[in-house]
Write a protein that holds these residues in place. Structure first.
Motif, PDB file in Angstrom:
ATOM      1  N   SER A  62       0.840  -1.211   0.000  1.00 37.25           N
ATOM      2  CA  SER A  62       0.000   0.000   0.000  1.00 37.25           C
ATOM      3  C   SER A  62       0.870   1.253   0.000  1.00 37.25           C
ATOM      4  O   SER A  62       0.378   2.369  -0.174  1.00 37.25           O
ATOM      5  N   LYS A  63       2.190   1.074   0.197  1.00 39.76           N
ATOM      6  CA  LYS A  63       3.119   2.208   0.213  1.00 39.76           C
ATOM      7  C   LYS A  63       3.161   2.900  -1.149  1.00 39.76           C
ATOM      8  O   LYS A  63       3.136   4.126  -1.237  1.00 39.76           O
ATOM      9  N   ILE A  85       2.310   0.075   3.672  1.00 36.85           N
ATOM     10  CA  ILE A  85       3.152  -1.068   4.047  1.00 36.85           C
ATOM     11  C   ILE A  85       3.627  -1.806   2.792  1.00 36.85           C
ATOM     12  O   ILE A  85       3.032  -1.684   1.728  1.00 36.85           O
ATOM     13  N   VAL A  86       4.708  -2.548   2.959  1.00 33.35           N
ATOM     14  CA  VAL A  86       5.132  -3.554   1.979  1.00 33.35           C
ATOM     15  C   VAL A  86       5.374  -4.798   2.820  1.00 33.35           C
ATOM     16  O   VAL A  86       6.369  -4.892   3.523  1.00 33.35           O
ATOM     17  N   GLU A  87       4.414  -5.718   2.789  1.00 31.80           N
ATOM     18  CA  GLU A  87       4.420  -6.786   3.794  1.00 31.80           C
ATOM     19  C   GLU A  87       3.960  -8.123   3.213  1.00 31.80           C
ATOM     20  O   GLU A  87       3.093  -8.173   2.346  1.00 31.80           O
ATOM     21  N   ALA A 141      -5.675   0.301   8.975  1.00 28.77           N
ATOM     22  CA  ALA A 141      -6.895   1.040   8.668  1.00 28.77           C
ATOM     23  C   ALA A 141      -6.831   1.563   7.235  1.00 28.77           C
ATOM     24  O   ALA A 141      -5.803   1.482   6.561  1.00 28.77           O
ATOM     25  N   GLY A 142      -7.970   2.097   6.794  1.00 24.82           N
ATOM     26  CA  GLY A 142      -8.036   2.760   5.495  1.00 24.82           C
ATOM     27  C   GLY A 142      -7.670   1.861   4.332  1.00 24.82           C
ATOM     28  O   GLY A 142      -8.018   0.686   4.287  1.00 24.82           O
ATOM     29  N   LYS A 143      -6.939   2.450   3.375  1.00 25.38           N
ATOM     30  CA  LYS A 143      -6.581   1.749   2.146  1.00 25.38           C
ATOM     31  C   LYS A 143      -5.764   0.492   2.426  1.00 25.38           C
ATOM     32  O   LYS A 143      -5.938  -0.537   1.766  1.00 25.38           O
ATOM     33  N   THR A 144      -4.864   0.559   3.406  1.00 23.32           N
ATOM     34  CA  THR A 144      -4.051  -0.611   3.742  1.00 23.32           C
ATOM     35  C   THR A 144      -4.946  -1.751   4.207  1.00 23.32           C
ATOM     36  O   THR A 144      -4.796  -2.899   3.762  1.00 23.32           O
TER      37      THR A 144
END
Length: 195
Positions: A62-63, A85-87, A141-144
């Motif tokens: 999502s980053k 994040i990149v997970e 939360a949100g887009k992530t």
């Protein structure tokens, strides 16, 4: 290695995935290939069943989305302090979901060229293992959270189509049938039911 992404209609996309152990064969190579496949297709997430593996594994970035947004879009889609994040998520299980929900258009690499309005929970808490099999319990939360829920659904045999209003789904039906038969020209490798 870039892998073909399974198209809508392939059976594995409707299967409930199983958890894996640290000794799963060539896991690091598989995860590396998933990232490469996802970025090659300009995606923001990819789940193992989309490449034909019925295992509880997905990746989310999502980053990149956060960085592509202007400040107003960032504020609308991400909570303060969240830059995405990149997970890698292994053996994930969503533990709780917020009462607050929000609707946004979603698409899917297994369903190219089509999208629909999907209502999801604004925030979630999820338990999972990272690529090193370290246990994690985190809230997003949100887009992530939206991206995580979308990919998590893949491991449960659920597609975003399942959340669409009946009329919208009905209007998509003929396009979905053509897609399943391979009558589309995506700009990334895909595998269809007929293959």
């Amino acid at each position: 290695m870039i892998l073909p992404i399974l198209a809508y209609g392939c059976n594995v996309l409707r299967q409930h995935c199983h958890n894996i152990e640290p000794d799963f064969p060539n896991l690091d190579d598989l995860i590396s290939s998933m990232w490469e496949t996802m970025y090659n297709a300009n995606g923001c997430g990819l789940a193992a069943p989309q490449i034909g593996q019925c295992i509880n594994l997905f990746v989310v970035d999502s980053k990149s989305t956060y960085e592509s947004y202007d400040p107003a879009e960032q504020a609308q889609n991400f909570e303060a302090g969240d830059t995405g994040i990149v997970e890698t998520f292994v053996n994930a299980r969503i533990m709780s979901r917020s009462e607050r929900v929000w609707a946004q258009e979603e698409g899917c690499l297994s369903i190219p060229g089509l999208d629909g309005l999907v209502t999801r929970n604004w925030a979630i808490t999820i338990e999972y293992q990272d690529q090193s099999f370290e246990k994690q319990i985190k809230s997003f939360a949100g887009k992530t959270a939206r991206m995580i829920q979308h990919e998590y659904d893949h491991t449960q045999g659920i597609l975003y189509l399942d959340y669409l209003k009946p009329l919208k789904r009905q209007l998509m039906e003929s396009k979905l049938k053509k897609l399943a038969k391979g009558y589309v020209k995506p700009n990334y490798p895909m595998k269809f039911v007929k293959d």
